[in-house]
Design an enzyme around this catalytic site. Structure first.
Site, mmCIF file in Angstrom:
data_model
loop_
_atom_site.group_PDB
_atom_site.id
_atom_site.type_symbol
_atom_site.label_atom_id
_atom_site.label_comp_id
_atom_site.label_asym_id
_atom_site.label_seq_id
_atom_site.Cartn_x
_atom_site.Cartn_y
_atom_site.Cartn_z
ATOM 1 N N LYS A 1 0.792 -1.229 0.000
ATOM 2 C CA LYS A 1 0.000 0.000 0.000
ATOM 3 C C LYS A 1 0.827 1.285 0.000
ATOM 4 O O LYS A 1 0.363 2.328 -0.433
ATOM 5 C CB LYS A 1 -0.942 0.006 1.208
ATOM 6 C CG LYS A 1 -2.046 -1.020 1.072
ATOM 7 C CD LYS A 1 -2.973 -1.019 2.265
ATOM 8 C CE LYS A 1 -4.043 -2.084 2.047
ATOM 9 N NZ LYS A 1 -4.958 -2.197 3.164
ATOM 10 N N ASP B 1 -9.570 2.675 2.990
ATOM 11 C CA ASP B 1 -9.456 2.017 4.299
ATOM 12 C C ASP B 1 -9.843 2.956 5.443
ATOM 13 O O ASP B 1 -10.368 2.510 6.464
ATOM 14 C CB ASP B 1 -8.014 1.537 4.540
ATOM 15 C CG ASP B 1 -7.706 0.235 3.817
ATOM 16 O OD1 ASP B 1 -8.647 -0.517 3.493
ATOM 17 O OD2 ASP B 1 -6.511 -0.033 3.572
HETATM 18 P P1 NAP Z 1 1.885 -4.002 6.028
HETATM 19 O O1 NAP Z 1 1.895 -2.709 5.323
HETATM 20 O O2 NAP Z 1 2.767 -5.104 5.552
HETATM 21 O O3 NAP Z 1 2.199 -3.718 7.583
HETATM 22 C C1 NAP Z 1 2.192 -4.751 8.520
HETATM 23 C C2 NAP Z 1 2.678 -4.220 9.852
HETATM 24 O O4 NAP Z 1 2.614 -5.277 10.805
HETATM 25 C C3 NAP Z 1 4.123 -3.744 9.850
HETATM 26 O O5 NAP Z 1 4.248 -2.704 10.784
HETATM 27 C C4 NAP Z 1 4.879 -4.987 10.326
HETATM 28 O O6 NAP Z 1 6.104 -4.714 10.956
HETATM 29 C C5 NAP Z 1 3.911 -5.505 11.369
HETATM 30 N N1 NAP Z 1 4.064 -6.937 11.606
HETATM 31 C C6 NAP Z 1 4.087 -7.934 10.694
HETATM 32 N N2 NAP Z 1 4.196 -9.127 11.306
HETATM 33 C C7 NAP Z 1 4.271 -8.863 12.645
HETATM 34 C C8 NAP Z 1 4.433 -9.666 13.807
HETATM 35 N N3 NAP Z 1 4.505 -10.989 13.707
HETATM 36 N N4 NAP Z 1 4.500 -9.066 15.017
HETATM 37 C C9 NAP Z 1 4.418 -7.714 15.114
HETATM 38 N N5 NAP Z 1 4.265 -6.901 14.063
HETATM 39 C C10 NAP Z 1 4.199 -7.462 12.841
HETATM 40 O O7 NAP Z 1 0.405 -4.616 6.070
HETATM 41 P P2 NAP Z 1 -0.970 -3.815 6.091
HETATM 42 O O8 NAP Z 1 -1.448 -3.584 4.719
HETATM 43 O O9 NAP Z 1 -0.782 -2.673 7.008
HETATM 44 O O10 NAP Z 1 -1.961 -4.904 6.737
HETATM 45 C C11 NAP Z 1 -1.865 -5.289 8.100
HETATM 46 C C12 NAP Z 1 -3.032 -6.202 8.478
HETATM 47 O O11 NAP Z 1 -4.260 -5.495 8.370
HETATM 48 C C13 NAP Z 1 -3.195 -7.418 7.566
HETATM 49 O O12 NAP Z 1 -3.584 -8.518 8.341
HETATM 50 C C14 NAP Z 1 -4.309 -7.036 6.621
HETATM 51 O O13 NAP Z 1 -5.018 -8.140 6.119
HETATM 52 C C15 NAP Z 1 -5.186 -6.219 7.575
HETATM 53 N N6 NAP Z 1 -6.031 -5.271 6.859
HETATM 54 C C16 NAP Z 1 -7.378 -5.464 6.915
HETATM 55 C C17 NAP Z 1 -8.208 -4.577 6.268
HETATM 56 C C18 NAP Z 1 -9.690 -4.782 6.335
HETATM 57 O O14 NAP Z 1 -10.416 -4.225 5.496
HETATM 58 N N7 NAP Z 1 -10.167 -5.516 7.309
HETATM 59 C C19 NAP Z 1 -7.692 -3.490 5.548
HETATM 60 C C20 NAP Z 1 -6.318 -3.324 5.537
HETATM 61 C C21 NAP Z 1 -5.490 -4.240 6.178
HETATM 62 P P3 NAP Z 1 7.484 -4.594 10.110
HETATM 63 O O15 NAP Z 1 7.370 -3.303 9.364
HETATM 64 O O16 NAP Z 1 8.520 -4.632 11.148
HETATM 65 O O17 NAP Z 1 7.491 -5.790 9.175
#
Ligand code: NAP
Length: 273
Positions: free
Chosen positions: A42, A79
Site C-alpha cells: 500500500k 481504508d
Molecule cells: P503491512 O503494510 O505489511 O504492515 C504490517 C505491519 O505489521 C508492519 O508494521 C509490520 O512490521 C507488522 N508486523 C508484521 N508481522 C508482525 C508480527 N509478527 N509481530 C508484530 N508486528 C508485525 O500490512 P498492512 O497492509 O498494514 O496490513 C496489516 C493487516 O491489516 C493485515 O492482516 C491485513 O489483512 C489487515 N487489513 C485489513 C483490512 C480490512 O479491510 N479488514 C484493511 C487493511 C489491512 P514490520 O514493518 O517490522 O514488518
C-alpha cells in the site's frame, strides 16, 4: 457487479515486493478499470502512480487505484472510511462507551496502521499510541504520518498526543479504551504471541479490541478475538472494514453504489468458494 447491471470480474493477482513495478505495468496494459492493493504494497505502490487523491497523499497509503480511459492511474485510500465507519457502527451496535478514555493503542506501522490512525483522528480520538515491533520503524511512522497529515498531525506530534511506544507496560495499557491490531498477527490462524496476550490481559475490562484481520467471513473469531472473548472484552474483526472499504472502492471505479448486504454476500461467495 450484476446488481448494477455490469459485467466484469474481480481477480486476485499475486505479486512480490521485487516484482511490484513489473506487475503493475502489466496490469496497466491489460485494460482493467481498477485494482485494489493490499498487504504489503500500500505504501510502495504510490511512486508508480500518475496521481494520488488528497486523502491517500495525506496518509501515505493507497488501497484503490482507478485507471482512466487514457491509461493514467490514480490512487485512493478507502481504508480510512472502512475503518471509521465499521468502528462507529460496532461501538453503537454493542453500546460500547469509550468516553471513559479517549486513549487508543495501534499495533503495527504499515499501510493499514496509517489508515487506522487517520480514522481515529477523524473520530476525535486524539491520544494515540503506536507500537511497532521495530522501534525505529514506529518512530519514523509517527513522524512521517504526522508530517503528511498537516497542521493537526504536526500539532499532535509536537504535543506527543500521538507517539510511538517501544514497550507495552501498564503505564501504556491501563487507560486504553480501544486496541487496534493493524498487523497480520493471527492471519495464519495461530494464537497471538505472548507479548500480545500479556497486553490484552492487562487492558481495562471496558476496553474494545478491533482486529483488522478478518476470518474469511466465517462466524469464527480471529485468534486475537478468541483471547479477547476469553477475557470478557468486546471485539470485532476486520470483516466490516473490508466490506465498507470495498463499497467505497466500487463507487470510485463505477460511480455506482451498492447496498451493504449485496457487498457482504458477494464477499462471502468469493471467500467461501
Ligand atoms: P503491512 O503494510 O505489511 O504492515 C504490517 C505491519 O505489521 C508492519 O508494521 C509490520 O512490521 C507488522 N508486523 C508484521 N508481522 C508482525 C508480527 N509478527 N509481530 C508484530 N508486528 C508485525 O500490512 P498492512 O497492509 O498494514 O496490513 C496489516 C493487516 O491489516 C493485515 O492482516 C491485513 O489483512 C489487515 N487489513 C485489513 C483490512 C480490512 O479491510 N479488514 C484493511 C487493511 C489491512 P514490520 O514493518 O517490522 O514488518
Amino acid at each position: 457487479m450484476s446488481y448494477c447491471g455490469l459485467t466484469g470480474e474481480y481477480q486476485l493477482l499475486d505479486t512480490g515486493l521485487h516484482t511490484l513495478s513489473d506487475s503493475f505495468a502489466r496490469v496497466k496494459r491489460l485494460g482493467f478499470n481498477g485494482v485494489n492493493v493490499t498487504i504489503p504494497h500500500k505504501e510502495n505502490i504510490i511512486k508508480l502512480l500518475d496521481d494520488v487523491s488528497q486523502e491517500a497523499k495525506q496518509i501515505g497509503a493507497v488501497n484503490t487505484i482507478k485507471f482512466s480511459k487514457n491509461g493514467t492511474a490514480t490512487g485512493f485510500n478507502t481504508d480510512v472510511f472502512g475503518f471509521s465507519k465499521s468502528l462507529t457502527e460496532a461501538l453503537k451496535r454493542e453500546s460500547i462507551d469509550t468516553e471513559w478514555s479517549r486513549s487508543t493503542l495501534v499495533l503495527g506501522s504499515g499501510g493499514a496502521a496509517r489508515a487506522v490512525v487517520a480514522g481515529l483522528m477523524e473520530l476525535g480520538y486524539l491520544d494515540i499510541s503506536v507500537f511497532a515491533r521495530t522501534k525505529e520503524k514506529g518512530t519514523e511512522f509517527v513522524k512521517d504520518l504526522c508530517r503528511k497529515l498537516g497542521p493537526k498531525g504536526e500539532l499532535m506530534f509536537e504535543s506527543t498526543a500521538i507517539r510511538a511506544v517501544d514497550s507495552l507496560d501498564e503505564s501504556v495499557l491501563n487507560d486504553k479504551s480501544i486496541l487496534i491490531n493493524a498487523t497480520p498477527i493471527g492471519m495464519d490462524g495461530n494464537p497471538p504471541p505472548d507479548w500480545l496476550l500479556g497486553a490484552i490481559s492487562s487492558l481495562d475490562r471496558r476496553a474494545f479490541i478491533y482486529d483488522l484481520v478478518y476470518s474469511r467471513l466465517t462466524d469464527q473469531p480471529t485468534p486475537i478475538e478468541s483471547v479477547a472473548q476469553l477475557l470478557g472484552l468486546s471485539s470485532i474483526d476486520g470483516t466490516a472494514m473490508l466490506i465498507f472499504q470495498a463499497l467505497r472502492a466500487f463507487e470510485i471505479w463505477t460511480g455506482m453504489q451498492v447496498p451493504v448486504d449485496c457487498m457482504k454476500n458477494a464477499l462471502a461467495r468469493r471467500c467461501c468458494s
